[in-house]
Motif scaffolding. Structure first.
Motif, mmCIF file in Angstrom:
data_model
loop_
_atom_site.group_PDB
_atom_site.id
_atom_site.type_symbol
_atom_site.label_atom_id
_atom_site.label_comp_id
_atom_site.label_asym_id
_atom_site.label_seq_id
_atom_site.Cartn_x
_atom_site.Cartn_y
_atom_site.Cartn_z
ATOM 1 N N THR A 173 0.874 -1.053 -0.140
ATOM 2 C CA THR A 173 0.018 -0.017 0.063
ATOM 3 C C THR A 173 0.935 1.291 0.110
ATOM 4 O O THR A 173 1.963 1.202 -0.010
ATOM 5 N N ALA A 174 0.186 2.478 -0.076
ATOM 6 C CA ALA A 174 1.242 3.669 0.023
ATOM 7 C C ALA A 174 1.710 3.997 1.270
ATOM 8 O O ALA A 174 2.972 4.602 1.212
ATOM 9 N N SER A 175 1.222 3.459 2.336
ATOM 10 C CA SER A 175 2.100 3.299 3.433
ATOM 11 C C SER A 175 3.233 2.632 3.737
ATOM 12 O O SER A 175 4.206 2.963 4.520
ATOM 13 N N ASP A 176 3.187 1.739 2.911
ATOM 14 C CA ASP A 176 4.632 0.589 2.901
ATOM 15 C C ASP A 176 5.651 1.076 2.149
ATOM 16 O O ASP A 176 6.838 0.638 2.449
ATOM 17 N N VAL A 177 5.330 2.015 0.982
ATOM 18 C CA VAL A 177 6.450 2.389 0.246
ATOM 19 C C VAL A 177 7.172 3.720 0.935
ATOM 20 O O VAL A 177 6.232 4.562 1.235
ATOM 21 N N LEU A 178 8.526 3.740 0.718
ATOM 22 C CA LEU A 178 9.290 4.764 1.532
ATOM 23 C C LEU A 178 10.001 5.884 0.235
ATOM 24 O O LEU A 178 10.266 5.218 -0.672
ATOM 25 N N GLY A 234 13.795 11.436 -4.374
ATOM 26 C CA GLY A 234 13.335 11.152 -5.682
ATOM 27 C C GLY A 234 13.336 9.687 -6.148
ATOM 28 O O GLY A 234 13.178 9.367 -7.510
ATOM 29 N N ALA A 235 13.307 8.901 -5.110
ATOM 30 C CA ALA A 235 13.514 7.412 -5.457
ATOM 31 C C ALA A 235 12.287 6.681 -4.751
ATOM 32 O O ALA A 235 11.884 7.448 -3.468
ATOM 33 N N CYS A 236 11.453 5.703 -4.975
ATOM 34 C CA CYS A 236 10.552 4.790 -4.173
ATOM 35 C C CYS A 236 11.230 3.531 -3.802
ATOM 36 O O CYS A 236 11.873 2.803 -4.617
ATOM 37 N N TYR A 237 11.005 3.384 -2.387
ATOM 38 C CA TYR A 237 11.680 1.999 -1.942
ATOM 39 C C TYR A 237 10.685 1.030 -1.600
ATOM 40 O O TYR A 237 9.640 1.626 -0.825
ATOM 41 N N TYR A 238 10.342 -0.053 -2.427
ATOM 42 C CA TYR A 238 9.424 -1.010 -2.098
ATOM 43 C C TYR A 238 9.976 -2.108 -1.211
ATOM 44 O O TYR A 238 10.935 -2.713 -1.730
ATOM 45 N N PRO A 239 9.537 -2.502 -0.141
ATOM 46 C CA PRO A 239 10.026 -3.367 0.574
ATOM 47 C C PRO A 239 9.718 -4.722 0.309
ATOM 48 O O PRO A 239 8.847 -5.089 -0.591
ATOM 49 N N ARG A 240 10.308 -5.856 0.992
ATOM 50 C CA ARG A 240 9.742 -7.331 0.360
ATOM 51 C C ARG A 240 8.506 -7.323 0.908
ATOM 52 O O ARG A 240 8.128 -7.098 2.006
ATOM 53 N N ASN A 241 7.641 -8.184 0.243
ATOM 54 C CA ASN A 241 6.289 -8.607 0.485
ATOM 55 C C ASN A 241 6.001 -9.839 0.039
ATOM 56 O O ASN A 241 6.508 -10.365 -0.971
ATOM 57 N N SER A 242 5.271 -10.361 0.736
ATOM 58 C CA SER A 242 4.867 -11.779 0.390
ATOM 59 C C SER A 242 3.864 -12.001 -0.981
ATOM 60 O O SER A 242 3.554 -13.030 -1.459
ATOM 61 N N ALA A 298 4.994 -7.880 -10.590
ATOM 62 C CA ALA A 298 6.095 -7.073 -10.933
ATOM 63 C C ALA A 298 6.059 -5.731 -10.225
ATOM 64 O O ALA A 298 7.264 -5.339 -9.647
ATOM 65 N N VAL A 299 5.087 -5.161 -9.957
ATOM 66 C CA VAL A 299 4.981 -3.983 -9.214
ATOM 67 C C VAL A 299 5.252 -4.213 -7.639
ATOM 68 O O VAL A 299 5.746 -3.033 -7.069
ATOM 69 N N ASN A 300 4.907 -5.017 -7.059
ATOM 70 C CA ASN A 300 5.115 -5.517 -5.818
ATOM 71 C C ASN A 300 6.530 -6.195 -5.437
ATOM 72 O O ASN A 300 6.798 -6.597 -4.404
ATOM 73 N N GLY A 301 7.391 -6.083 -6.462
ATOM 74 C CA GLY A 301 8.703 -6.697 -6.260
ATOM 75 C C GLY A 301 9.448 -5.730 -5.255
ATOM 76 O O GLY A 301 9.437 -4.399 -5.421
ATOM 77 N N GLU A 302 10.434 -6.278 -4.537
ATOM 78 C CA GLU A 302 11.387 -5.553 -3.896
ATOM 79 C C GLU A 302 12.392 -4.734 -4.771
ATOM 80 O O GLU A 302 12.718 -5.273 -5.765
ATOM 81 N N GLY A 303 12.813 -3.290 -4.382
ATOM 82 C CA GLY A 303 13.640 -2.547 -5.081
ATOM 83 C C GLY A 303 13.353 -1.149 -5.106
ATOM 84 O O GLY A 303 12.428 -0.877 -4.540
ATOM 85 N N LEU A 304 13.961 -0.245 -5.631
ATOM 86 C CA LEU A 304 14.152 1.076 -5.659
ATOM 87 C C LEU A 304 13.638 1.259 -7.145
ATOM 88 O O LEU A 304 14.224 1.012 -8.437
ATOM 89 N N ARG A 305 12.745 2.312 -7.175
ATOM 90 C CA ARG A 305 12.171 2.862 -8.494
ATOM 91 C C ARG A 305 12.128 4.372 -8.573
ATOM 92 O O ARG A 305 11.799 4.939 -7.465
ATOM 93 N N GLU A 306 12.214 4.841 -9.713
ATOM 94 C CA GLU A 306 12.215 6.189 -9.627
ATOM 95 C C GLU A 306 10.598 6.922 -9.534
ATOM 96 O O GLU A 306 9.534 6.075 -9.958
ATOM 97 N N THR A 307 10.413 8.101 -8.979
ATOM 98 C CA THR A 307 9.074 8.403 -9.048
ATOM 99 C C THR A 307 8.685 9.042 -10.051
ATOM 100 O O THR A 307 9.461 9.365 -11.265
ATOM 101 N N ASP A 308 7.532 9.253 -10.308
ATOM 102 C CA ASP A 308 6.552 9.717 -11.457
ATOM 103 C C ASP A 308 6.956 11.454 -11.682
ATOM 104 O O ASP A 308 7.616 11.874 -10.776
ATOM 105 N N THR A 309 6.418 11.994 -12.775
ATOM 106 C CA THR A 309 6.555 13.440 -12.811
ATOM 107 C C THR A 309 6.044 14.207 -11.803
ATOM 108 O O THR A 309 6.453 15.279 -11.609
ATOM 109 N N PHE A 310 5.293 13.651 -11.014
ATOM 110 C CA PHE A 310 4.815 14.382 -9.799
ATOM 111 C C PHE A 310 5.180 14.068 -8.482
ATOM 112 O O PHE A 310 4.687 14.543 -7.506
#
Length: 234
Positions: free
Chosen positions: A36-41, A45-53, A119-131
């Motif tokens: 969810t939005a509260s899980d992503v850090l 300018g980057a988004c960190y997606y933690p490991r998730n089941s 793929a969206v819920n995979g762990e890793g760093l991703r760039e933020t969008d234009t907003f």
């Protein structure tokens, strides 16, 4: 009884149904554990997606769905188009083929949703969008894939049962086809006279009666010879 399922059909229904049910359960579980939005850090300018089941659940759900569809296609004969295990009625064949086609369409959509959500819920760093925001998987993606999986499994099993159900006439004629031994005389086709290919037919010579039998000498038998002069006939 024509509508009774044999042992092979029961095994296929049990295996494919279990795989489809497991895939559906894992799909709903992935929906409940997705990020969810509260899980992503967010930082720098980057988004960190933690490991998730939900990642593992979605991948397993997709694999179980593929295995179930492959088994259904292998034992069902390519949706009833490549081969036929029995001789179903025309109505059952049409309904079975339609169910098989719709089952594959639902399975392909469900597989795509599972893979995209994983793929969206995979762990890793991703760039933020234009907003400057992070992309979060929408609600209902995994749940929709789970519902489509359940529908694909149900339609596939329906198609398999319908295409494997004999008509009453075919079921009644099946035991008679191989039962008993014929005791009649063997029938041999009449042989036609040999044909002359590439050659002229043998000449038909006229038939003449045999010559009369002859004795010694050059005259035919019972021929009267002339008497010499001066001798009387006896």
């Amino acid at each position: 009884m024509a509508g009774k399922m044999d042992k092979t059909t029961k095994i296929v229904v049990a295996v494919v149904g279990s795989l489809g049910l497991l895939s559906t359960i894992m799909g709903f579980s992935a929906e409940g554990t997705k990020l969810t939005a509260s899980d992503v850090l967010i930082g720098d300018g980057a988004c960190y997606y933690p490991r998730n089941s939900s990642l593992a659940l979605a991948i397993c759900a997709a694999l179980f769905l593929v295995v179930a569809q492959v088994i259904f296609a292998a034992v069902g004969g390519c949706c009833g188009c490549c081969k036929s295990r029995t001789m179903p009625s025309e109505k059952n064949r049409i309904i079975g083929v339609v169910c098989a086609v719709v089952s594959w369409i639902a399975a392909v959509i469900a597989f795509a949703l599972f893979v995209d959500g994983a793929a969206v819920n995979g762990e890793g760093l991703r760039e933020t969008d234009t907003f400057g925001q992070c992309f979060i998987l929408k609600d209902g993606i995994f749940a929709g894939a789970a519902i489509l999986t359940l529908a694909a499994t149900a339609l596939g099993l329906t198609s398999y049962v319908l295409l494997g159900r004999q008509t009453d006439a075919a079921a009644a004629a099946a035991p008679k086809a191989g039962g008993g031994i014929a005791m009649g005389q063997p029938q041999f086709p009449q042989q036609s006279p040999p044909q002359w290919y590439g050659q002229a037919p043998p000449p038909n010579y006229p038939q003449y009666p045999p010559p009369p039998a002859q004795g010694y000498g050059a005259h035919p038998p019972n021929q009267q010879f002339p008497h010499p002069q001066g001798h009387a006939q006896v």
